[in-house]
Design a protein around this motif. Structure first.
Motif, PDB file in Angstrom:
ATOM      1  N   GLU A 137       0.779  -1.040  -0.135  1.00  0.00           N
ATOM      2  CA  GLU A 137      -0.029   0.068  -0.051  1.00  0.00           C
ATOM      3  C   GLU A 137       0.863   1.286   0.172  1.00  0.00           C
ATOM      4  OE1 GLU A 137      -3.660  -0.915   2.763  1.00  0.00           O
ATOM      5  OE2 GLU A 137      -2.042  -2.066   3.650  1.00  0.00           O
ATOM      6  N   VAL A 138       2.203   1.210   0.419  1.00  0.00           N
ATOM      7  CA  VAL A 138       3.074   2.358   0.751  1.00  0.00           C
ATOM      8  C   VAL A 138       4.318   1.777  -0.103  1.00  0.00           C
ATOM      9  CG1 VAL A 138       4.232   3.789   2.058  1.00  0.00           C
ATOM     10  CG2 VAL A 138       1.748   3.086   2.743  1.00  0.00           C
ATOM     11  N   HIS A 139       5.018   2.752  -0.910  1.00  0.00           N
ATOM     12  CA  HIS A 139       6.048   2.406  -1.708  1.00  0.00           C
ATOM     13  C   HIS A 139       7.086   3.317  -1.095  1.00  0.00           C
ATOM     14  CE1 HIS A 139       3.060   0.487  -4.071  1.00  0.00           C
ATOM     15  NE2 HIS A 139       3.699  -0.374  -4.205  1.00  0.00           N
ATOM     16  N   ILE A 140       8.195   3.060  -0.643  1.00  0.00           N
ATOM     17  CA  ILE A 140       9.244   3.932  -0.187  1.00  0.00           C
ATOM     18  C   ILE A 140      10.540   3.562  -1.152  1.00  0.00           C
ATOM     19  CG2 ILE A 140      10.755   4.765   1.633  1.00  0.00           C
ATOM     20  CD1 ILE A 140       8.121   4.312   3.284  1.00  0.00           C
ATOM     21  N   GLY A 141      11.418   4.549  -1.584  1.00  0.00           N
ATOM     22  CA  GLY A 141      12.847   4.233  -2.144  1.00  0.00           C
ATOM     23  C   GLY A 141      13.947   4.544  -1.324  1.00  0.00           C
ATOM     24  N   VAL A 142      14.508   3.397  -0.761  1.00  0.00           N
ATOM     25  CA  VAL A 142      15.654   3.797  -0.065  1.00  0.00           C
ATOM     26  C   VAL A 142      17.242   3.585  -0.756  1.00  0.00           C
ATOM     27  CG1 VAL A 142      16.847   2.885   2.312  1.00  0.00           C
ATOM     28  CG2 VAL A 142      14.235   2.571   1.904  1.00  0.00           C
ATOM     29  N   ILE A 143      17.620   4.692  -0.534  1.00  0.00           N
ATOM     30  CA  ILE A 143      19.154   4.879  -1.223  1.00  0.00           C
ATOM     31  C   ILE A 143      20.325   4.853   0.073  1.00  0.00           C
ATOM     32  CG2 ILE A 143      20.526   6.358  -2.790  1.00  0.00           C
ATOM     33  CD1 ILE A 143      18.081   7.210  -4.039  1.00  0.00           C
ATOM     34  N   GLY A 144      21.117   4.027  -0.020  1.00  0.00           N
ATOM     35  CA  GLY A 144      22.047   4.043   0.670  1.00  0.00           C
ATOM     36  C   GLY A 144      23.342   4.553  -0.027  1.00  0.00           C
ATOM     37  N   LYS A 145      24.127   5.234   1.101  1.00  0.00           N
ATOM     38  CA  LYS A 145      25.177   6.222   0.356  1.00  0.00           C
ATOM     39  C   LYS A 145      26.110   6.210   1.450  1.00  0.00           C
ATOM     40  CE  LYS A 145      22.925  10.453   2.027  1.00  0.00           C
ATOM     41  NZ  LYS A 145      22.317  11.632   1.418  1.00  0.00           N
ATOM     42  N   GLN A 146      27.436   6.399   0.945  1.00  0.00           N
ATOM     43  CA  GLN A 146      28.612   6.728   2.051  1.00  0.00           C
ATOM     44  C   GLN A 146      28.455   8.081   2.497  1.00  0.00           C
ATOM     45  OE1 GLN A 146      31.989   5.555  -0.405  1.00  0.00           O
ATOM     46  NE2 GLN A 146      32.449   3.715   1.096  1.00  0.00           N
ATOM     47  N   TRP A 147      27.892   8.136   4.058  1.00  0.00           N
ATOM     48  CA  TRP A 147      27.724   7.057   4.987  1.00  0.00           C
ATOM     49  C   TRP A 147      26.364   7.622   5.474  1.00  0.00           C
ATOM     50  CZ3 TRP A 147      32.547   8.314   3.945  1.00  0.00           C
ATOM     51  CH2 TRP A 147      33.693   7.244   3.638  1.00  0.00           C
ATOM     52  N   SER A 148      25.180   7.536   4.744  1.00  0.00           N
ATOM     53  CA  SER A 148      23.900   7.973   5.222  1.00  0.00           C
ATOM     54  C   SER A 148      22.874   7.552   4.385  1.00  0.00           C
ATOM     55  CB  SER A 148      23.873   9.467   5.315  1.00  0.00           C
ATOM     56  OG  SER A 148      22.529   9.854   6.088  1.00  0.00           O
ATOM     57  N   TRP A 149      21.608   8.118   4.593  1.00  0.00           N
ATOM     58  CA  TRP A 149      20.410   7.340   3.907  1.00  0.00           C
ATOM     59  C   TRP A 149      19.723   8.715   3.160  1.00  0.00           C
ATOM     60  CZ3 TRP A 149      20.384   2.210   4.230  1.00  0.00           C
ATOM     61  CH2 TRP A 149      21.238   1.654   5.102  1.00  0.00           C
ATOM     62  N   ASP A 150      19.205   8.328   1.940  1.00  0.00           N
ATOM     63  CA  ASP A 150      17.961   9.011   1.197  1.00  0.00           C
ATOM     64  C   ASP A 150      16.758   8.234   1.410  1.00  0.00           C
ATOM     65  OD1 ASP A 150      19.797  11.312   1.196  1.00  0.00           O
ATOM     66  OD2 ASP A 150      20.328  10.737  -0.853  1.00  0.00           O
ATOM     67  N   PHE A 151      15.719   8.908   1.605  1.00  0.00           N
ATOM     68  CA  PHE A 151      14.268   8.172   1.575  1.00  0.00           C
ATOM     69  C   PHE A 151      13.332   8.881   0.417  1.00  0.00           C
ATOM     70  CE2 PHE A 151      15.620   7.671   6.105  1.00  0.00           C
ATOM     71  CZ  PHE A 151      16.039   6.416   5.922  1.00  0.00           C
ATOM     72  N   ASN A 152      12.923   8.246  -0.523  1.00  0.00           N
ATOM     73  CA  ASN A 152      11.815   8.748  -1.402  1.00  0.00           C
ATOM     74  C   ASN A 152      10.451   8.072  -1.111  1.00  0.00           C
ATOM     75  OD1 ASN A 152      13.736  10.282  -3.139  1.00  0.00           O
ATOM     76  ND2 ASN A 152      14.505   8.411  -3.998  1.00  0.00           N
ATOM     77  N   TYR A 153       9.517   8.940  -0.855  1.00  0.00           N
ATOM     78  CA  TYR A 153       8.403   8.523  -0.538  1.00  0.00           C
ATOM     79  C   TYR A 153       7.817   8.394  -2.000  1.00  0.00           C
ATOM     80  CZ  TYR A 153       9.392   9.149   4.199  1.00  0.00           C
ATOM     81  OH  TYR A 153       9.951   9.140   5.499  1.00  0.00           O
ATOM     82  N   LEU A 154       7.784   7.468  -2.619  1.00  0.00           N
ATOM     83  CA  LEU A 154       7.279   7.231  -4.036  1.00  0.00           C
ATOM     84  C   LEU A 154       5.817   7.680  -4.392  1.00  0.00           C
ATOM     85  CD1 LEU A 154       9.332   4.044  -4.995  1.00  0.00           C
ATOM     86  CD2 LEU A 154      10.132   6.640  -5.159  1.00  0.00           C
ATOM     87  N   ASP A 155       4.967   7.258  -3.394  1.00  0.00           N
ATOM     88  CA  ASP A 155       3.682   7.605  -3.665  1.00  0.00           C
ATOM     89  C   ASP A 155       3.164   9.122  -3.361  1.00  0.00           C
ATOM     90  OD1 ASP A 155       3.050   4.700  -3.966  1.00  0.00           O
ATOM     91  OD2 ASP A 155       3.064   4.685  -1.977  1.00  0.00           O
TER      92      ASP A 155
END
Length: 301
Positions: A137-155
């Motif tokens: 029901e919910v789609h979230i894109g998680v991107i790992g990077k040196q050295w933290s995170w990005d979150f895309n709330y795709l919906d």
């Protein structure tokens, strides 16, 4: 003629074995919630996700089976030591048995059945996690990077970006989110609506990472040029710690994030906050930037 164990010795060994089983049973029944969960993360007021109960049962069941095998094996060893020990008046070697066919068949069949049973339970639990029947029901894109995170709330068409925690060992209690160990107010926070099926789309921007929320009892690799997916339904509102579980470079220990499982209303309100802050669009895998805010045009790739 070799000596035979006395009836008294056999009875003593059987009593000792029975006592050990009773003590183990009582210890298990009186154990704390933490012990009953096999020292896995958990809470007394409910399961964190729809998967944690099955994972915990698989973990604890495996240890119980291993302990049962150990108790039986140790019991037989001690019984043989006590029952077949050398007597003072016995100066002959015991009868040497070349083989014992029923015993050898048992040694082969029982371990095979145990391995098959463990494999079946593991496959059942992992299949439910990796290949769920429910639609997300919910789609979230998680991107790992040196050295933290990005979150895309795709919906929702908004995003959250994170900065590396320079001193994870220096996080004091006043910097914890809701007092939860492992969290940090300076780390990016992932919001999830409670009782909604969430699908994570996992990507890496540089090297191998691993997306891990310890309270969820599951982690998934993040590999460059390959997208992995992980689906879960959070069932308990609360704040949890997240981290990278793959050694990914010098500052791996500072690759932290927070997770807040909230009501649908609070989730929607946070989406509006991100939208009002101008964090609209989607962060791409090819985004390389210096520390600082991202504008909407830079986010859309």
């Amino acid at each position: 003629m070799h000596s035979k164990p006395s009836t008294r010795t056999k009875r003593a060994a059987l009593r000792a074995s029975a006592l050990a089983v009773v003590v183990a049973g009582l210890a298990t029944g009186c154990a704390s919630e933490t012990v009953q969960r096999g020292y896995l993360p958990g809470y007394e007021n409910g399961e964190v996700t729809n998967q944690t109960a099955d994972i915990t049962q698989l973990w604890v069941g495996s240890w119980v089976a291993a302990l049962a095998v150990g108790v039986i094996t140790w019991g037989l060893i001690l019984w043989c030591v006590a029952a077949y020990r050398k007597r003072r008046d016995d100066h002959r070697l015991p009868v040497q048995t070349r083989y014992h066919m029923p015993l050898e068949i048992m040694y082969t069949v029982l371990p095979t059945l145990m391995v098959l049973a463990l494999f079946w339970h593991t496959d059942r639990v992992m299949t439910e996690i990796i290949e769920p029947e429910a639609e997300a029901e919910v789609h979230i894109g998680v991107i790992g990077k040196q050295w933290s995170w990005d979150f895309n709330y795709l919906d929702e068409g908004v995003y959250e970006y994170g900065e590396h925690e320079a001193d994870p060992g220096g996080v004091t209690e006043d910097k914890l989110v809701d007092g939860e160990p492992g969290t940090d107010v300076d780390a990016p926070t992932l919001y999830l609506p409670v009782d909604r099926t969430v699908e994570f789309q996992l990507d890496s921007r540089d090297v191998n990472h691993s997306f891990w929320i310890p309270a969820f009892l599951y982690k998934e690799d993040m590999i460059p040029h390959r997208t992995n997916y992980y689906q879960v339904t959070p069932t308990r509102e609360g704040t949890y710690a997240g981290k990278c579980a793959e050694l990914c470079g010098e500052f791996h220990s500072g690759m932290l994030f927070n997770v807040k499982v909230v009501s649908q209303e609070e989730f929607d309100a946070h989406m509006e906050e991100l939208r009002a802050a101008g964090q609209v669009g989607e962060l791409g895998l090819d985004l390389v930037r210096e520390q600082g805010p991202i504008d909407a045009e830079e986010a859309e790739h």
